[in-house]
Design a protein around this motif. Structure first.
Motif, PDB file in Angstrom:
ATOM      1  N   SER A   1      55.927  24.723  40.181  1.00 36.54           N
ATOM      2  CA  SER A   1      55.038  25.853  40.442  1.00 36.54           C
ATOM      3  C   SER A   1      55.853  26.934  41.144  1.00 36.54           C
ATOM      4  N   VAL A   2      55.722  28.163  40.668  1.00 35.51           N
ATOM      5  CA  VAL A   2      56.369  29.307  41.306  1.00 35.51           C
ATOM      6  C   VAL A   2      55.274  30.270  41.730  1.00 35.51           C
ATOM      7  N   LEU A   3      55.231  30.564  43.024  1.00 36.88           N
ATOM      8  CA  LEU A   3      54.207  31.434  43.582  1.00 36.88           C
ATOM      9  C   LEU A   3      54.865  32.625  44.250  1.00 36.88           C
ATOM     10  N   SER A   4      54.342  33.801  43.986  1.00 37.54           N
ATOM     11  CA  SER A   4      54.876  35.024  44.568  1.00 37.54           C
ATOM     12  C   SER A   4      53.762  35.703  45.349  1.00 37.54           C
ATOM     13  N   GLY A   5      53.992  35.885  46.667  1.00 32.57           N
ATOM     14  CA  GLY A   5      52.902  36.376  47.488  1.00 32.57           C
ATOM     15  C   GLY A   5      53.275  37.466  48.464  1.00 32.57           C
ATOM     16  N   ASN A   6      52.244  38.042  49.089  1.00 35.03           N
ATOM     17  CA  ASN A   6      52.459  39.070  50.095  1.00 35.03           C
ATOM     18  C   ASN A   6      52.036  38.635  51.495  1.00 35.03           C
ATOM     19  N   ALA A   7      51.833  37.324  51.697  1.00 35.31           N
ATOM     20  CA  ALA A   7      51.809  36.824  53.068  1.00 35.31           C
ATOM     21  C   ALA A   7      53.221  37.022  53.615  1.00 35.31           C
ATOM     22  N   THR A   8      53.342  37.455  54.846  1.00 37.12           N
ATOM     23  CA  THR A   8      54.662  37.841  55.350  1.00 37.12           C
ATOM     24  C   THR A   8      55.540  36.629  55.634  1.00 37.12           C
ATOM     25  N   TRP A   9      56.830  36.890  55.706  1.00 35.03           N
ATOM     26  CA  TRP A   9      57.796  35.843  56.055  1.00 35.03           C
ATOM     27  C   TRP A   9      57.494  35.292  57.440  1.00 35.03           C
TER      28      TRP A   9
ATOM     29  N   TYR B   1      45.164  37.856  51.449  1.00 29.93           N
ATOM     30  CA  TYR B   1      46.513  37.502  51.019  1.00 29.93           C
ATOM     31  C   TYR B   1      46.446  37.366  49.504  1.00 29.93           C
ATOM     32  N   SER B   2      47.518  37.724  48.808  1.00 30.97           N
ATOM     33  CA  SER B   2      47.520  37.575  47.357  1.00 30.97           C
ATOM     34  C   SER B   2      48.723  36.745  46.918  1.00 30.97           C
ATOM     35  N   PHE B   3      48.513  35.926  45.885  1.00 35.38           N
ATOM     36  CA  PHE B   3      49.581  35.124  45.298  1.00 35.38           C
ATOM     37  C   PHE B   3      49.412  35.093  43.786  1.00 35.38           C
ATOM     38  N   LEU B   4      50.507  35.350  43.078  1.00 37.10           N
ATOM     39  CA  LEU B   4      50.560  35.198  41.632  1.00 37.10           C
ATOM     40  C   LEU B   4      51.260  33.878  41.342  1.00 37.10           C
ATOM     41  N   VAL B   5      50.712  33.104  40.406  1.00 35.32           N
ATOM     42  CA  VAL B   5      51.099  31.706  40.249  1.00 35.32           C
ATOM     43  C   VAL B   5      51.455  31.389  38.799  1.00 35.32           C
TER      44      VAL B   5
ATOM     45  N   ASN C   1      41.218  45.537  44.552  1.00 43.49           N
ATOM     46  CA  ASN C   1      39.816  45.214  44.758  1.00 43.49           C
ATOM     47  C   ASN C   1      39.450  45.527  46.210  1.00 43.49           C
ATOM     48  N   LYS C   2      38.213  45.317  46.565  1.00 42.02           N
ATOM     49  CA  LYS C   2      37.771  45.717  47.909  1.00 42.02           C
ATOM     50  C   LYS C   2      38.434  44.886  49.000  1.00 42.02           C
ATOM     51  N   TYR C   3      38.892  43.705  48.661  1.00 46.49           N
ATOM     52  CA  TYR C   3      39.530  42.849  49.668  1.00 46.49           C
ATOM     53  C   TYR C   3      40.968  43.289  49.927  1.00 46.49           C
ATOM     54  N   THR C   4      41.706  43.555  48.845  1.00 50.38           N
ATOM     55  CA  THR C   4      43.090  43.996  49.036  1.00 50.38           C
ATOM     56  C   THR C   4      43.137  45.383  49.660  1.00 50.38           C
ATOM     57  N   ALA C   5      42.177  46.225  49.338  1.00 46.85           N
ATOM     58  CA  ALA C   5      42.175  47.583  49.867  1.00 46.85           C
ATOM     59  C   ALA C   5      41.997  47.615  51.376  1.00 46.85           C
ATOM     60  N   SER C   6      41.345  46.587  51.929  1.00 44.66           N
ATOM     61  CA  SER C   6      41.041  46.594  53.359  1.00 44.66           C
ATOM     62  C   SER C   6      42.192  46.098  54.220  1.00 44.66           C
ATOM     63  N   THR C   7      43.244  45.546  53.598  1.00 49.36           N
ATOM     64  CA  THR C   7      44.300  44.904  54.383  1.00 49.36           C
ATOM     65  C   THR C   7      45.527  45.773  54.597  1.00 49.36           C
ATOM     66  N   GLY C   8      45.797  46.676  53.679  1.00 51.78           N
ATOM     67  CA  GLY C   8      47.000  47.478  53.775  1.00 51.78           C
ATOM     68  C   GLY C   8      48.265  46.738  53.416  1.00 51.78           C
ATOM     69  N   ARG C   9      48.149  45.515  52.880  1.00 55.27           N
ATOM     70  CA  ARG C   9      49.336  44.770  52.477  1.00 55.27           C
ATOM     71  C   ARG C   9      49.915  45.361  51.196  1.00 55.27           C
ATOM     72  N   PRO C  10      51.251  45.308  51.040  1.00 47.83           N
ATOM     73  CA  PRO C  10      51.860  45.826  49.810  1.00 47.83           C
ATOM     74  C   PRO C  10      51.514  44.954  48.615  1.00 47.83           C
ATOM     75  N   LYS C  11      51.546  45.569  47.446  1.00 47.35           N
ATOM     76  CA  LYS C  11      51.304  44.801  46.226  1.00 47.35           C
ATOM     77  C   LYS C  11      52.498  43.906  45.919  1.00 47.35           C
ATOM     78  N   ILE C  12      52.218  42.806  45.251  1.00 53.10           N
ATOM     79  CA  ILE C  12      53.271  41.916  44.777  1.00 53.10           C
ATOM     80  C   ILE C  12      53.922  42.560  43.554  1.00 53.10           C
ATOM     81  N   VAL C  13      55.240  42.600  43.537  1.00 58.22           N
ATOM     82  CA  VAL C  13      55.962  43.171  42.401  1.00 58.22           C
ATOM     83  C   VAL C  13      56.408  42.068  41.445  1.00 58.22           C
ATOM     84  N   PHE C  14      57.046  41.043  41.986  1.00 58.15           N
ATOM     85  CA  PHE C  14      57.597  39.970  41.146  1.00 58.15           C
ATOM     86  C   PHE C  14      56.487  39.030  40.694  1.00 58.15           C
ATOM     87  N   ASP C  15      56.243  38.999  39.393  1.00 56.39           N
ATOM     88  CA  ASP C  15      55.252  38.090  38.808  1.00 56.39           C
ATOM     89  C   ASP C  15      55.974  36.954  38.096  1.00 56.39           C
ATOM     90  N   PRO C  16      55.866  35.722  38.593  1.00 54.11           N
ATOM     91  CA  PRO C  16      56.659  34.627  38.024  1.00 54.11           C
ATOM     92  C   PRO C  16      56.332  34.300  36.578  1.00 54.11           C
TER      93      PRO C  16
END
Length: 210
Positions: free
Chosen positions: A123-131, A108-112, A64-79
Motif C-alpha cells: 500500500s502506498v499512501l500520500s498525505g498532507n498530515a505533517t511530518w 487530513y487527506s490521503f490518496l491510496v 470540499n467543505k472539510y478541506t477548505a476549513s483546514t488550510g492544509r496544502p493539497k496533495i500533489v503526488f498521487d501514488p
C-alpha cells in the motif's frame, strides 16, 4: 486482504471519525491496466507531469467543505497515477494488480493505492498530515533513516507482526510505503526484509519538487 495501515488509522481517527463517512471518497474497483497510455492529467492534483489516465485510477477532488476549513496544502503526488508499472515491477510487485484504495479527503487527506505479489501486499499512501504529526505518533518506535537522500522513518509498529512500513517526508506531509505479508508467506518471513529497497525504488516517482 489489503488494508490501510493501523498506524495511519491511529493518526487520523480522532480528527476525522465524525466526518469520514460523508467526506471520504474512494473505490475498490479492480484496475484495468492502463499500459503505456499516458497524458497530462487535469485532475484535482493539478499535476504538471504525465500520469496514468485510466478513469478507474483518477484521484478524487480535494476541494470540499472539510478541506477548505483546514488550510492544509493539497496533495500533489498521487501514488495510483504517478507510479509506473515498471517501477512497481522493479519493487517486486505486479503492476497489473494496481487498485485505487479508499482515499480520504477530510481534515487530513490521503490518496491510496494498492499492489500485490504472491508473498506481500503493498500500500502506498500520500498525505498532507505533517511530518511533525507523524513523528508524534510513531517516533517512539521508529528508526530515522534516509531514502535516496530523503528524510524517512523505518516504523517498527509493536502491534503489527505481519507488516512493515517506511514513511518518507514530503513538502506537504509524508508518503507511507507499507507491506503486509499474505497468507502464502511463510511464518518465518520478516515483513521488513527488503522494505528499504522497495522504498528506494518507489521514492524517485514522488519527484524532487514534492
Amino acid at each position: 486482504m489489503r488494508r490501510i495501515r493501523n498506524i495511519l488509522l491511529a493518526l487520523l481517527v480522532i480528527v476525522i471519525a465524525p466526518v469520514a463517512t460523508s467526506c471520504s471518497s474512494g473505490s475498490d474497483n479492480p484496475h484495468h491496466p492502463a499500459g503505456s497510455d499516458q497524458a497530462t492529467s487535469s485532475t484535482a492534483t493539478q499535476s504538471a507531469r504525465p500520469t496514468l489516465t485510466s478513469p478507474k485510477l483518477q484521484p478524487p477532488s480535494q476541494d470540499n467543505k472539510y478541506t477548505a476549513s483546514t488550510g492544509r496544502p493539497k496533495i500533489v503526488f498521487d501514488p495510483c497515477t504517478w507510479i509506473s508499472d515498471e517501477t512497481i515491477q522493479k519493487a517486486g510487485f505486479d503492476g497489473t494488480s494496481r487498485e485505487r484504495g479508499k482515499d480520504l479527503i477530510a481534515e487530513y487527506s490521503f490518496l491510496v493505492c494498492h499492489f500485490s505479489s504472491q508473498m506481500r501486499d503493498l500500500s502506498v499512501l500520500s498525505g498532507n498530515a505533517t511530518w511533525e504529526e507523524d513523528l508524534r505518533k510513531v517516533g517512539s518506535y521508529s528508526e530515522p533513516i534516509t531514502v535516496n537522500g530523503r528524510e524517512a522513518l523505518l516504523v517498527h509498529d509493536p502491534d503489527t507482526h505481519r507488516g512493515c512500513q517506511v514513511d518518507l517526508r514530503t513538502k506537504v506531509g509524508f508518503v507511507q510505503i507499507a507491506v503486509d505479508l499474505t497468507t502464502r508467506a511463510p511464518q518465518t518471513l520478516n515483513p521488513c526484509d527488503g522494505i528499504t529497497d522497495i522504498a528506494s525504488t518507489i521514492e524517485p516517482e514522488i519527484g524532487k519538487d514534492n
